[in-house]
Design an enzyme around this catalytic site. Structure first.
Site, PDB file in Angstrom:
ATOM      1  N   CYS A  92       0.830  -1.208   0.000  1.00  0.00           N
ATOM      2  CA  CYS A  92       0.000   0.000   0.000  1.00  0.00           C
ATOM      3  C   CYS A  92       0.863   1.256   0.000  1.00  0.00           C
ATOM      4  O   CYS A  92       0.484   2.277  -0.572  1.00  0.00           O
ATOM      5  CB  CYS A  92      -0.930  -0.002   1.207  1.00  0.00           C
ATOM      6  SG  CYS A  92      -2.225  -1.260   1.126  1.00  0.00           S
TER       7      CYS A  92
ATOM      8  N   CYS B 180      14.275   5.024  -6.270  1.00  0.00           N
ATOM      9  CA  CYS B 180      12.810   4.891  -6.215  1.00  0.00           C
ATOM     10  C   CYS B 180      12.340   5.559  -4.927  1.00  0.00           C
ATOM     11  O   CYS B 180      12.925   6.551  -4.494  1.00  0.00           O
ATOM     12  CB  CYS B 180      12.379   3.434  -6.305  1.00  0.00           C
ATOM     13  SG  CYS B 180      12.977   2.388  -4.960  1.00  0.00           S
TER      14      CYS B 180
END
Length: 386
Positions: free
Chosen positions: A197, A344
């Protein structure tokens, strides 16, 4: 599947409890007997986050006598979009303590027990033994398999839920009476295949829907009413507003669970290829900043998704999503004449991309440990985190 009540009823209800639970008591299927069983029940919630919040709040309101909470994290501002058991004043506090305070405000008759530890193979059996029922609201595969195997070994039922973006899943697992989690998912997905999530996002109100179903299943198991989701997987699509159920059966070829294993290794949080690529080819955000300050010529590539790039980015980074690199479509965009630095959000996806880049011949490529999150917390604290 209909099952007998999970626990015996408590001796009695006080006058105050009768008043508090009167809307339950006048339901014939619940009545005094069912409410006494709820009072006598001991339920453990694994996690006090998106799913744990509605689960704990509704089970507390329902009158479950003992609620345990396994949670070692602290409340972050990004949690408040969905983790409704916490509030603005709780930011920075222990999630377990914050959840306890909310539960006590909802129902002072509930005995709240905190387990502020990271659940692992060394402590899971001792913690689970204290409870009748486990409700799992975690968002990583290693913990899900750990919870499943511990419940199988201790013959405990558990209610499992999962959420991602607009989709949710719920089921009940109880190996003595039906399938367990490994019958549904015998092996974990490849590392990096299913984002968490934190990486992929989740609609906040989805947590309420799935968590409420989990709480409903817990009440049914405790009181022995209705048909549980044992042997069925409920799949919810919030965008289409559809529910469907899929039958889940025990796998006759499944290997028996006889002990606990190394779940991080089993699930491979980062692939072997990524680990090998990152070994000796990982830099810190401080080193990245030094490279920038020294004016070194290199290509900084952000492998996140475009919507993440819009939230926050490291100055000078070029966006090339990880899937474009893994598929090979973006390899032609990579420079041949200067070093490549990948990053990232936290370093997991960039490690996967690094393996692909190195395999394509860019042997000097490196990736940034901690990613843009580390940059925002260590280098430029004016930037947001998410």
């Amino acid at each position: 599947m209909s099952l007998p009540p999970l626990v015996e009823p408590a001796a009695d209800l006080s006058i105050d409890e009768v008043r508090r639970y009167s809307r339950h008591l006048i339901i014939p299927d619940v009545g005094m007997d069912g409410q006494k069983r709820l009072k006598n029940a001991k339920v453990l919630a694994v996690g006090a986050g998106g799913l744990g919040s509605p689960v704990l709040m509704y089970l507390a309101a329902a009158g479950v006598g003992t609620l345990g909470i396994v949670e070692f994290d602290t409340v972050d501002e990004s949690n408040l979009q969905r983790q409704i058991i916490h509030g603005q004043s709780d930011v920075g506090r222990s999630k377990a303590e914050s959840a306890r305070d909310s539960i006590e405000e909802i129902n002072p008759y509930v005995d709240v027990r905190l387990h502020e530890v990271r659940l692992d193979s060394d402590n899971v059996l001792d913690i689970f033994r204290e409870y009748d029922l486990i409700v799992d609201g975690t968002d990583n595969f290693a913990t899900r398999y750990l919870v499943n195997d511990a419940c199988v070994l201790l013959d405990k039922p558990y209610v499992w839920g999962s959420i991602y973006r607009f989709d949710g899943q719920v089921s009940v697992f109880w190996n003595e009476h039906g399938p367990n989690y490994r019958d549904l998912y015998p092996v974990p997905p490849p590392p990096g295949m299913v984002p968490s999530c934190a990486e992929g996002g989740v609609l906040g109100v989805l947590c309420a829907t799935i968590g409420a179903i989990q709480a409903t299943e817990a009440v049914k198991l405790i009181t022995g009413i209705g048909e549980t989701l044992l042997g069925r997987l409920m799949v919810y699509d919030a965008l289409e507003m559809t529910f469907r159920t899929i039958k889940v059966r025990k796998d006759p070829e499944g290997e028996p669970i006889t002990g606990l294993i190394d779940y991080e290794a089993f699930c491979g949080v980062v692939s072997v290829e990524a680990q090998e690529a990152a070994a000796g080819s990982t830099i810190t955000v401080d080193e990245l900043k030094d490279m920038m300050d020294a004016g070194k010529d290199f290509e900084l590539i952000d492998v996140r998704e475009p919507n993440e790039y819009e939230i926050v980015s490291i100055p000078g980074a070029t966006l090339i999503p990880k899937d474009e690199i893994l598929s090979g479509r973006a390899l032609a965009q990579l420079p041949q004449d200067r070093p490549i630095v990948l990053h990232c959000k936290t370093g997991v996806r960039s490690a996967e991309a690094l393996a692909a880049v190195k395999n394509a011949g860019f042997k000097d490529a490196v990736h940034v440990q901690g990613g843009v999150t580390a940059w925002a917390t260590r280098i430029d604290k004016t930037l947001p985190t998410y």
